[in-house]
Every structure is written in structure tokens, then in C-alpha cells.
Design a protein around this motif. Sequence first.
Motif, short mmCIF file in Angstrom:
data_model
loop_
_atom_site.label_atom_id
_atom_site.label_comp_id
_atom_site.label_asym_id
_atom_site.label_seq_id
_atom_site.Cartn_x
_atom_site.Cartn_y
_atom_site.Cartn_z
N LEU A 134 15.67 64.15 23.84
CA LEU A 134 16.62 63.03 23.89
C LEU A 134 16.70 62.32 22.55
CD1 LEU A 134 18.48 61.08 25.40
CD2 LEU A 134 16.44 59.82 26.14
N VAL A 135 15.55 62.04 21.94
CA VAL A 135 15.54 61.36 20.64
C VAL A 135 16.22 62.22 19.58
CG1 VAL A 135 14.04 60.48 18.80
CG2 VAL A 135 13.49 60.00 21.21
N LEU A 136 15.98 63.54 19.63
CA LEU A 136 16.62 64.43 18.66
C LEU A 136 18.14 64.42 18.82
CD1 LEU A 136 16.46 66.60 16.47
CD2 LEU A 136 16.15 68.30 18.31
N VAL A 137 18.63 64.46 20.07
CA VAL A 137 20.07 64.42 20.32
C VAL A 137 20.66 63.11 19.83
CG1 VAL A 137 21.84 64.34 22.13
CG2 VAL A 137 20.00 66.05 22.23
N LEU A 138 20.01 62.00 20.10
CA LEU A 138 20.51 60.71 19.64
C LEU A 138 20.57 60.64 18.12
CD1 LEU A 138 18.69 58.27 22.13
CD2 LEU A 138 21.11 58.95 22.13
N LEU A 139 19.57 61.17 17.45
CA LEU A 139 19.57 61.16 15.99
C LEU A 139 20.73 62.00 15.45
CD1 LEU A 139 15.75 61.47 15.18
CD2 LEU A 139 17.21 59.47 14.82
N ILE A 140 20.98 63.15 16.05
CA ILE A 140 22.08 64.00 15.60
C ILE A 140 23.43 63.31 15.81
CG2 ILE A 140 23.28 66.17 16.01
CD1 ILE A 140 20.55 67.42 16.64
N VAL A 141 23.60 62.70 17.01
CA VAL A 141 24.85 62.00 17.30
C VAL A 141 25.08 60.85 16.32
CG1 VAL A 141 26.03 60.53 18.99
CG2 VAL A 141 24.89 62.63 19.73
N ILE A 142 24.05 60.08 16.07
CA ILE A 142 24.19 58.96 15.13
C ILE A 142 24.51 59.46 13.73
CG2 ILE A 142 22.89 57.12 13.99
CD1 ILE A 142 21.40 56.73 16.67
N ALA A 143 23.84 60.54 13.32
CA ALA A 143 24.09 61.05 11.96
C ALA A 143 25.50 61.57 11.80
CB ALA A 143 23.08 62.14 11.64
N LEU A 144 26.06 62.17 12.87
CA LEU A 144 27.41 62.73 12.78
C LEU A 144 28.50 61.69 13.02
CD1 LEU A 144 26.89 66.15 14.63
CD2 LEU A 144 26.99 65.72 12.16
N LYS A 145 28.28 60.78 13.91
CA LYS A 145 29.35 59.87 14.33
C LYS A 145 29.38 58.56 13.55
CE LYS A 145 31.36 57.78 18.48
NZ LYS A 145 31.25 57.61 19.96
N PHE A 146 28.24 58.15 13.07
CA PHE A 146 28.19 56.83 12.46
C PHE A 146 27.83 56.88 10.97
CE2 PHE A 146 27.40 56.11 17.00
CZ PHE A 146 28.34 55.15 17.28
N ASN A 147 28.15 57.97 10.33
CA ASN A 147 27.96 58.00 8.88
C ASN A 147 29.15 57.31 8.20
OD1 ASN A 147 30.07 60.10 8.13
ND2 ASN A 147 28.82 61.21 9.66
N ARG A 148 29.07 57.07 6.90
CA ARG A 148 30.11 56.32 6.18
C ARG A 148 31.44 57.07 6.17
NH1 ARG A 148 28.74 54.20 0.27
NH2 ARG A 148 27.34 52.92 1.56
N ARG A 149 31.39 58.39 6.10
CA ARG A 149 32.62 59.16 6.03
C ARG A 149 33.35 59.12 7.37
NH1 ARG A 149 31.66 65.10 4.23
NH2 ARG A 149 30.84 63.89 2.45
N ALA A 150 32.65 59.31 8.49
CA ALA A 150 33.30 59.33 9.80
C ALA A 150 33.62 57.94 10.33
CB ALA A 150 32.43 60.07 10.80
N ASN A 151 32.91 56.94 9.88
CA ASN A 151 33.08 55.58 10.41
C ASN A 151 33.02 54.59 9.24
OD1 ASN A 151 33.37 53.53 12.28
ND2 ASN A 151 31.19 53.49 12.81
N PRO A 152 34.11 54.51 8.45
CA PRO A 152 34.07 53.66 7.25
C PRO A 152 33.94 52.18 7.57
CG PRO A 152 36.27 54.50 7.65
CD PRO A 152 35.39 55.19 8.60
N ILE A 153 34.40 51.75 8.74
CA ILE A 153 34.30 50.33 9.11
C ILE A 153 33.13 50.20 10.10
CG2 ILE A 153 35.46 48.36 10.18
CD1 ILE A 153 38.11 49.61 9.36
N ALA A 154 32.06 49.59 9.65
CA ALA A 154 30.86 49.48 10.47
C ALA A 154 31.07 48.51 11.62
CB ALA A 154 29.69 49.01 9.61
#
Length: 346
Positions: free
Chosen positions: A94-114
Amino acid sequence: MTSGKTFRGAGWAVTALGLTLASVLISAAPASAQDAAASAPAAGSYTPMKPTPGVGMPVDGGIGLQQQYSKLGEYAHWIHDGVLMPLIALICLLVLVLLIVIALKFNRRANPIASKTSHNTILEVVWTLLPVLILIGIAVPSIDLIAKQYKPAPENALTIKITGNQWFWTYGYPDNGDFEVISNMLNLPGQPTINNGVREVGSRPWDGPSHLEVDNRMVVPAGEPIRLQITAADVIHSFAVPSLWFKLDAVPGRINEKVLFIEKPGVYYGQCSELCGAKHGYMPIAVEALPRAQYNAWVLTHPGGAIDGTKAAAAATGPASDALPAVATSEAAPTESAVDAVAEAE
């Protein structure tokens, strides 16, 4: 009077001849019967049990817990393999999946407005209550296991006193005549002597692995609860046998008590698990569990050994068939003075 004496002497001679013939017939009995009598084990005989490879000992390349041979060990093994390890694997996944989702969905390129979200009531309740429920689920069987491990032994359970020394074990049997057994590690072939006066491992057919086999094992009856009282004579030691789910510290000036139950006969190995000095690594434990009848026979091989308060009787000097001719000879050869005494009395 002279003739009476002569007849009585002749009577003794006939009796002696008859007994002599009887002894000859006994000695001419079938060889199989004599061999069976000669091969019958003497009271209190004992031959150490040969260990089964991979049972009660570590194995090459083994991972996880050793196979368990006690009820507590089987229960603990189930908690470890059936509850804890799957739960830990799911949490890690579960922790690994959450880390992957956060890294892909909430990086600066995919989500420029925090996001400026500071509170999420549902999320906070979930990540607080879920760990609590997990810990409760782990605590219930864990506390149950601890309670079972320290449940007092039955009143009539066999008591064995274990004393840790630098660097050997002493096993006392107060319920069986209060004799003691000193257990030293066997020396290793081709290496410096570890214990003077002790033989090398592999010199007997029943020897187990090197670094684990001893000259005198702790022998116990299988299939019944045993009260172990553990202490130390010098520094802190720890009596540990992994395949029996048993570990208890030996502390000088203190007696720690715990119940040992071994389900089936066998030889089970362990080691001192508390750093106790220079030869800490040369202080193994070998527990030999025997059926009760064989355990009683082992007890009677020790001076002063007793079963239920009854000490061992003197062992027979030989088979019964060997004793009969001697008895017949002693009765068949009355001395001349004895014949004369009977004649004079009459």
C-alpha cells in the motif's frame, strides 16, 4: 550306623548327579533362547538418539522460522506466517502504491498549481483509525501467546533445573533423585581444543551437527509438560531452542520459570542467546526428548537416579540361564562335613 551313613552318602551322590544332569540340559538349550537372554538390555540401559537431519536444527539456506515441535511453537509460527507477514506485506505494498501515485500525479509537471488543502476530515480519520485497528488485530493473538507461554506448569509436572555457566550448562533433576548432568560442547576435529577431556564431534554414530552437539544432552520425556527453572552461576546467559519456541534468560541469583512441552521424540538444538564472554559461541544446547519409558531407563543409568521416589535396583550380573548352573552346582555338591553332620545327628 556305618551302613546308614553309607546309604545317606550314596543318596547325596545320586542327588548331585541328578542336578548336574539338569544343569547340562539347561546349558544345551537352543542357542536362540540363550542369545535372546544374553541380548536382553539391562535395567537402566540407554543409547543416545540419533538426530534426524533438518529436524530441530538449522538447515543450509533456510529462511524464516524453524519447523516447530511444540504447541506454542506451532501457534507462534501461525501468528508469524499467517498474520504478521501477510499484513506487513500488504502495508508495504500500500505504501509503495501511494508513493508511486504521488510521484506521478503530484509532480510539478503534472500538477503545476499546488493544492492548498490543509485538512481532510475523512482522510485523517481513516489514517488514524486504520492503524489502530491493525494494532488491535495484532495485539489479540500476541497477548494470548504471551499468556500461554507463561502459564504455570501443572503441580505434578517434572521439574528440571538449568544453570548457565561460563561456558557450559548444568541440568539438575530434583524429581528423579537430584542428580546433575554437565553438558559441554564437543571439540571440533582439526581445530584447537575447546573443552579439555571432551571427545570430538563425529566420533559417535548419534552425533549431530558440529558446534551444536554436546557430550551430555538434556534428556526429557516427550508429550508432557516440563517445568524448567533457569538460573546462572556467573553472568547472564539465555537458554534458547528455536524449534521448541523456547527462550528464557538465566540470571545469577534469580530463578526464571517456564513450561516446556515437546510433542514428539527427537533431538532439538539451540545455543546460549546472551553474550556471556569469550566462549559464548561454544555453549550449545541439545535437548533429547524420549518416550516416558525410555526416559525412565535413562534416569536409572545415573547414580542415585529414581522414578517416583524409587531408586534403581542393582542390575543383574548376567542372564538367568547363566545363573542356573551355578545354583545347581552349589546345591549338587554338598561337602563331606555336611554329610557327616547329618549322619551324626541321626
